[in-house]
Design an enzyme around this catalytic site. Structure first.
Site, mmCIF file in Angstrom:
data_model
loop_
_atom_site.group_PDB
_atom_site.id
_atom_site.type_symbol
_atom_site.label_atom_id
_atom_site.label_comp_id
_atom_site.label_asym_id
_atom_site.label_seq_id
_atom_site.Cartn_x
_atom_site.Cartn_y
_atom_site.Cartn_z
ATOM 1 N N HIS A 242 0.758 -1.402 -0.121
ATOM 2 C CA HIS A 242 0.047 -0.119 0.046
ATOM 3 C C HIS A 242 0.926 1.335 0.012
ATOM 4 O O HIS A 242 0.701 2.157 -0.820
ATOM 5 C CB HIS A 242 -0.841 0.119 1.373
ATOM 6 C CG HIS A 242 -1.649 -1.113 1.357
ATOM 7 N ND1 HIS A 242 -2.835 -1.197 0.768
ATOM 8 C CD2 HIS A 242 -1.599 -2.276 2.297
ATOM 9 C CE1 HIS A 242 -3.647 -2.573 1.071
ATOM 10 N NE2 HIS A 242 -2.613 -2.898 2.010
HETATM 11 C C1 BDR Z 1 -2.558 0.748 5.564
HETATM 12 O O1 BDR Z 1 -2.542 0.126 6.962
HETATM 13 C C2 BDR Z 1 -1.490 -0.456 7.328
HETATM 14 O O2 BDR Z 1 -1.650 -1.881 7.535
HETATM 15 C C3 BDR Z 1 -0.293 -0.243 6.214
HETATM 16 O O3 BDR Z 1 0.684 0.248 6.675
HETATM 17 C C4 BDR Z 1 -1.126 0.848 5.231
HETATM 18 O O4 BDR Z 1 -0.640 2.202 5.660
HETATM 19 C C5 BDR Z 1 -3.498 -0.165 4.586
HETATM 20 O O5 BDR Z 1 -4.698 -0.343 5.036
#
Ligand code: BDR
Ligand code: CA
Length: 314
Positions: A242
């Protein structure tokens, strides 16, 4: 010709994909990473701070200031995610103990001072719950004029990962997110619509590892349980990276499909608490548009960029 670098401050809750985003940002000669502020999210502040210091030192950039921020959301209790990011926050990766220390200023003071002193506008890149950024914009609204834009990982127009409609960073601190979306600062929202398309398959992970660099090794180690969890719990054939999408957007916006929208946070719905409600209707009042919402990406180019970033650490 000298190309001007993009001045950036990242805000992180390191986190496996946060670490990859930091590694990617530090590998680029187009980004001037002026500092990293840290918040609680994927793990407690103590752990996310420790991880961030470890990551910058491991990748040879101890010169980048790392400032500690909020240890809890504005209103809610802190919710952490060891199931995805492991007890340490960095999955199965083991980095050496950091020897560097956090910056003397707390995150909000660091952001304020750096923005105030900067001649150029700075792009903020939060890839974590928006607590630090909301505090900054509330306590020191005058710094808005020094913010070029906010390129965030968070939210989703058409999907959630904490419930049907809320994404983790928004869900952890929706009240902070509301302050940021209502702040008047230009926002680029790299939400789940694009980040769930930004995944690495096992073949990709082996290609990262094959770079035979500390970055490739780190990705291969960190993605262990994280990858397994995505493959068994989501519809993806790999794990979503992400947070690295924000940096990809800065470097190659042409790889990412976007659409303008008016985005509002839901902070009181029983089933929709934490949702980024995105209005794309053609007949909406477009003067209220506050965000560019990222919807699609050239995944192959994204993966190649990660491979290139690993190669930088040879
Ligand atoms: C987001 O939530 C966290 O788990 C990750 O680092 C990312 O920023 C994804 O939903
Ligand atoms: Ca994150």
């Amino acid at each position: 010709m000298d190309i001007k670098k993009i001045p950036v401050i990242m805000d992180v809750d390191t986190g496996i994909d946060d670490a990859v985003a930091i590694m990617l940002a530090m590998s680029s000669d187009k980004i001037d990473l002026k500092g990293i502020t840290v918040v609680a999210g994927n793990q407690t502040l103590e752990k996310t701070l420790h991880n961030t210091l470890s990551v910058v030192e491991y990748f040879g950039r101890s010169d980048i200031p790392v400032a500690a921020g909020a240890d809890r959301p504005l209103v809610k209790e802190l919710y952490v995610d060891p199931a995805t990011h492991g007890e340490s926050g960095l999955g199965t990766a083991k980095l050496p103990q950091p020897t560097i220390k956090p910056h003397a200023l707390d995150a909000v003071s660091f952001l304020r001072e750096t923005l105030e002193k900067s001649e150029d506008k700075i792009t903020l890149v939060p890839v974590a719950p928006l607590t630090n950024i909301a505090l900054l914009l509330t306590c020191y609204p005058h710094v808005k004029e020094k913010i070029e834009k906010i390129v965030m990982m968070g939210g989703g127009a058409f999907e959630g990962n904490m419930n049907a409609v809320s994404e983790f960073n928004m869900f952890v601190d929706p009240e902070a997110a509301q302050i940021v979306f209502d702040s008047g600062v230009d926002i680029v929202m790299c939400g789940l619509d694009v980040t769930m398309k930004s995944y690495t398959t096992m073949e990709d992970i082996l290609a990262l590892k094959a770079t035979d660099t500390k970055a490739g090794d780190f990705c291969a180690e960190a993605f262990g349980v994280y990858y397994d969890r995505y493959v068994s719990n989501s519809r993806l054939p790999g794990c979503a990276v992400h947070d690295a999408v924000t940096i990809t957007y800065l470097l190659h916006p042409e790889w990412i499909k976007t659409e303008k929208a008016n985005v509002k946070m839901d902070i009181d719905g029983a089933e929709t608490y934490g949702q980024t409600v995105c209005d794309f209707r053609p007949d909406r009042d477009k003067t209220n548009d506050n965000a560019l919402v990222c919807l699609d990406i050239d995944r192959e180019k994204f993966v190649n960029l990660l491979i290139k970033a690993c190669e930088y650490y040879k």
